[in-house]
Design a protein around this motif. Structure first.
Motif, short mmCIF file in Angstrom:
data_model
loop_
_atom_site.label_atom_id
_atom_site.label_comp_id
_atom_site.label_asym_id
_atom_site.label_seq_id
_atom_site.Cartn_x
_atom_site.Cartn_y
_atom_site.Cartn_z
N GLY A 146 -24.68 16.33 -23.25
CA GLY A 146 -25.24 17.67 -23.31
C GLY A 146 -24.25 18.69 -22.82
O GLY A 146 -23.05 18.41 -22.65
N ALA A 147 -24.73 19.88 -22.56
CA ALA A 147 -23.87 21.00 -22.17
C ALA A 147 -23.14 20.75 -20.86
O ALA A 147 -22.11 21.37 -20.59
CB ALA A 147 -24.70 22.28 -22.07
N CYS A 148 -23.65 19.86 -20.01
CA CYS A 148 -23.00 19.57 -18.73
C CYS A 148 -21.76 18.69 -18.90
O CYS A 148 -21.06 18.42 -17.91
CB CYS A 148 -23.98 18.91 -17.77
N SER A 149 -21.52 18.19 -20.11
CA SER A 149 -20.31 17.42 -20.44
C SER A 149 -20.20 16.11 -19.66
O SER A 149 -19.09 15.65 -19.38
CB SER A 149 -19.05 18.27 -20.19
N TYR A 150 -21.33 15.51 -19.33
CA TYR A 150 -21.28 14.24 -18.63
C TYR A 150 -20.93 13.08 -19.57
O TYR A 150 -20.51 12.02 -19.13
CB TYR A 150 -22.62 13.94 -17.95
N GLY A 151 -21.15 13.30 -20.85
CA GLY A 151 -20.87 12.25 -21.82
C GLY A 151 -22.09 11.39 -22.10
O GLY A 151 -23.15 11.56 -21.48
N PRO A 152 -21.97 10.46 -23.04
CA PRO A 152 -23.09 9.59 -23.40
C PRO A 152 -23.59 8.80 -22.19
O PRO A 152 -22.84 8.44 -21.30
CB PRO A 152 -22.49 8.65 -24.45
N THR A 153 -24.91 8.55 -22.17
CA THR A 153 -25.51 7.80 -21.07
C THR A 153 -26.76 7.08 -21.54
O THR A 153 -27.41 7.50 -22.51
CB THR A 153 -25.88 8.75 -19.91
N ASP A 154 -27.08 6.00 -20.87
CA ASP A 154 -28.32 5.27 -21.14
C ASP A 154 -29.49 5.84 -20.35
O ASP A 154 -30.63 5.42 -20.56
CB ASP A 154 -28.14 3.79 -20.79
N ASP A 155 -29.22 6.75 -19.43
CA ASP A 155 -30.28 7.36 -18.63
C ASP A 155 -31.02 8.38 -19.48
O ASP A 155 -30.46 9.41 -19.88
CB ASP A 155 -29.67 8.05 -17.40
N VAL A 156 -32.29 8.10 -19.76
CA VAL A 156 -33.05 8.99 -20.63
C VAL A 156 -33.99 9.90 -19.83
O VAL A 156 -34.66 10.75 -20.43
CB VAL A 156 -33.87 8.18 -21.67
N MET A 157 -34.06 9.72 -18.50
CA MET A 157 -34.91 10.59 -17.70
C MET A 157 -34.12 11.84 -17.33
O MET A 157 -33.70 12.06 -16.18
CB MET A 157 -35.41 9.85 -16.46
N THR A 158 -33.90 12.66 -18.35
CA THR A 158 -33.07 13.85 -18.20
C THR A 158 -33.80 15.06 -18.76
O THR A 158 -34.87 14.95 -19.37
CB THR A 158 -31.73 13.67 -18.95
N ALA A 159 -33.20 16.24 -18.55
CA ALA A 159 -33.80 17.48 -19.04
C ALA A 159 -32.73 18.52 -19.28
O ALA A 159 -31.63 18.47 -18.70
CB ALA A 159 -34.83 17.99 -18.04
N ALA A 160 -33.08 19.48 -20.13
CA ALA A 160 -32.24 20.65 -20.36
C ALA A 160 -32.88 21.83 -19.65
O ALA A 160 -34.08 22.07 -19.78
CB ALA A 160 -32.11 20.93 -21.86
N MET A 161 -32.07 22.54 -18.87
CA MET A 161 -32.56 23.69 -18.10
C MET A 161 -32.40 24.96 -18.92
O MET A 161 -31.43 25.14 -19.65
CB MET A 161 -31.76 23.81 -16.80
N ASN A 162 -33.40 25.85 -18.81
CA ASN A 162 -33.30 27.15 -19.50
C ASN A 162 -32.04 27.89 -19.05
O ASN A 162 -31.54 27.67 -17.94
CB ASN A 162 -34.56 27.98 -19.24
N THR A 163 -31.53 28.76 -19.90
CA THR A 163 -30.24 29.42 -19.66
C THR A 163 -30.20 30.18 -18.34
O THR A 163 -29.20 30.14 -17.61
CB THR A 163 -29.89 30.36 -20.82
N ALA A 164 -31.29 30.89 -18.01
CA ALA A 164 -31.29 31.68 -16.77
C ALA A 164 -31.12 30.78 -15.55
O ALA A 164 -30.29 31.05 -14.67
CB ALA A 164 -32.59 32.47 -16.66
N ASP A 165 -31.86 29.68 -15.49
CA ASP A 165 -31.79 28.79 -14.33
C ASP A 165 -30.63 27.80 -14.43
O ASP A 165 -30.23 27.21 -13.42
CB ASP A 165 -33.11 28.03 -14.17
N TYR A 166 -30.09 27.63 -15.63
CA TYR A 166 -28.88 26.82 -15.82
C TYR A 166 -27.71 27.46 -15.08
O TYR A 166 -26.87 26.78 -14.51
CB TYR A 166 -28.59 26.70 -17.31
N GLU A 167 -27.67 28.78 -15.11
CA GLU A 167 -26.76 29.59 -14.28
C GLU A 167 -25.30 29.13 -14.39
O GLU A 167 -24.68 28.74 -13.40
CB GLU A 167 -27.24 29.56 -12.82
N THR A 168 -24.77 29.20 -15.61
CA THR A 168 -23.38 28.83 -15.88
C THR A 168 -23.05 27.44 -15.32
O THR A 168 -22.07 27.26 -14.62
CB THR A 168 -22.39 29.87 -15.30
#
Length: 326
Positions: A146-168
């Motif tokens: 995803g946008a955090c550039s961690y790369g592929p992962t088997d961990d599916v308990m993840t989320a995308a944060m809205n842009t305001a709270d993502y805060e660059t």
């Protein structure tokens, strides 16, 4: 007492031969009288011995000790409290065990009241101890990148944060406890950004995480969520971005327990903070500090210093350090 003139008139009737002796005696008597009057005037009740007066408490004063002086007048605005650096600092090399935490001038976050402002002095929009309201939606995470550039992962308990709270990318790596209105909950790690129309407070959960709260057919549900500092057996890792060299580099921290507030590199002049990008790398545009010691600071102010990380692009290099659980 007879005055000197009267005493002289009496001596005039005596033998002239005794006059010198009488004069001497009279002079001595006068001198003694003057000395007595001076002694009387200098008695303590006459205020003559300031040392005694100072040593003796004033009438009505308590004998227990001096009274504390009254505080100086202020402008009405409280003066700032001196606060230490922040925080404990842990020094380690990549591979060897971390050294023991060293105290700093500033009280550690654990010693301060657990309020949002005091508990995490370096936190941005997402602060510990605060419950946020919003909605949850879901998306297919694919290979987990995803946008955090961690790369592929088997961990599916993840989320995308809205842009305001993502805060660059400040939210990247944060663990969040999500609760639904019915009482169900799930813990997710932020690995991605959810752009508009995602609103502040909204989380776009992986389908697997959303299914822990409600049926996928619900599509959109009301939630509350808050920051976590979870238990983990893992340690922090460091990765240099593709194309990094001693003339330019991007540095990323992975596996940190608490959200990362700052990444610094050591230079001849001390520590230099690098600029964070929206894709979650810290850049040294001129190559400053590339390949040298790295210092990480979490939102609570705790610092980890890592040395011995080779400048090898895309290599995930583990350390033996981790931020404290909060």
């Amino acid at each position: 007492m007879a005055s000197p003139s009267h005493r002289r008139s009496r001596r005039s009737r005596r033998d002239r031969r005794t006059a010198p002796v009488a004069v001497t005696v009279a002079t001595a008597v006068v001198a003694v009288a003057l000395l007595v009057s001076l002694v009387i005037a200098s008695r303590p009740d006459g205020g003559g011995d300031t040392r005694d007066t100072a040593a003796r408490p004033a009438a009505g004063a308590a004998a227990a000790g001096p009274t504390a002086p009254a505080p100086a007048a202020t402008s009405g605005r409280p003066s700032p409290t001196a606060t230490p650096s922040a925080s404990p600092s842990t020094t380690a090399t990549a591979g060897p065990s971390a050294a023991a935490a060293t105290p700093s001038a500033r009280p550690t976050p654990a010693s301060r009241p657990r309020t949002p402002s005091a508990a995490a002095p370096l936190a941005g929009r997402i602060r510990p101890g605060v419950t946020y309201q919003g909605v949850a939606t879901s998306y297919d995470v694919g290979d987990g990148d995803g946008a955090c550039s961690y790369g592929p992962t088997d961990d599916v308990m993840t989320a995308a944060m809205n842009t305001a709270d993502y805060e660059t990318s400040a939210a990247c790596g944060a663990y969040v406890l999500v609760r639904a209105a019915g009482g169900a909950s799930v813990t997710v790690r932020i690995t991605n950004e959810c752009p508009a129309p995602c609103a502040p407070g909204q989380l776009d959960l992986s389908r697997q995480a959303f299914a822990e709260l409600a049926d996928l057919s619900a599509g959109r549900i009301a939630i509350t969520w808050s920051l976590l500092s979870p238990s983990t057996s893992g340690t922090v890792a460091i990765r240099y971005k593709t194309g990094s060299s001693r003339y330019w580099c991007g540095i990323q921290a992975l596996g940190h327990r608490n959200p990362l507030a700052r990444l610094e590199v050591r230079t001849d002049g001390g520590w230099t903070a690098l600029t964070r990008t929206e894709y979650n790398y810290f850049l040294s545009e001129q190559g400053t500090g590339c390949g040298g010691a790295i210092r990480l600071t979490d939102v609570y102010g705790e610092r980890l210093t890592v040395e011995g990380i080779a400048l090898r692009p895309e290599a995930v290099q583990t350390t033996r350090v981790q931020f404290a659980a909060r």
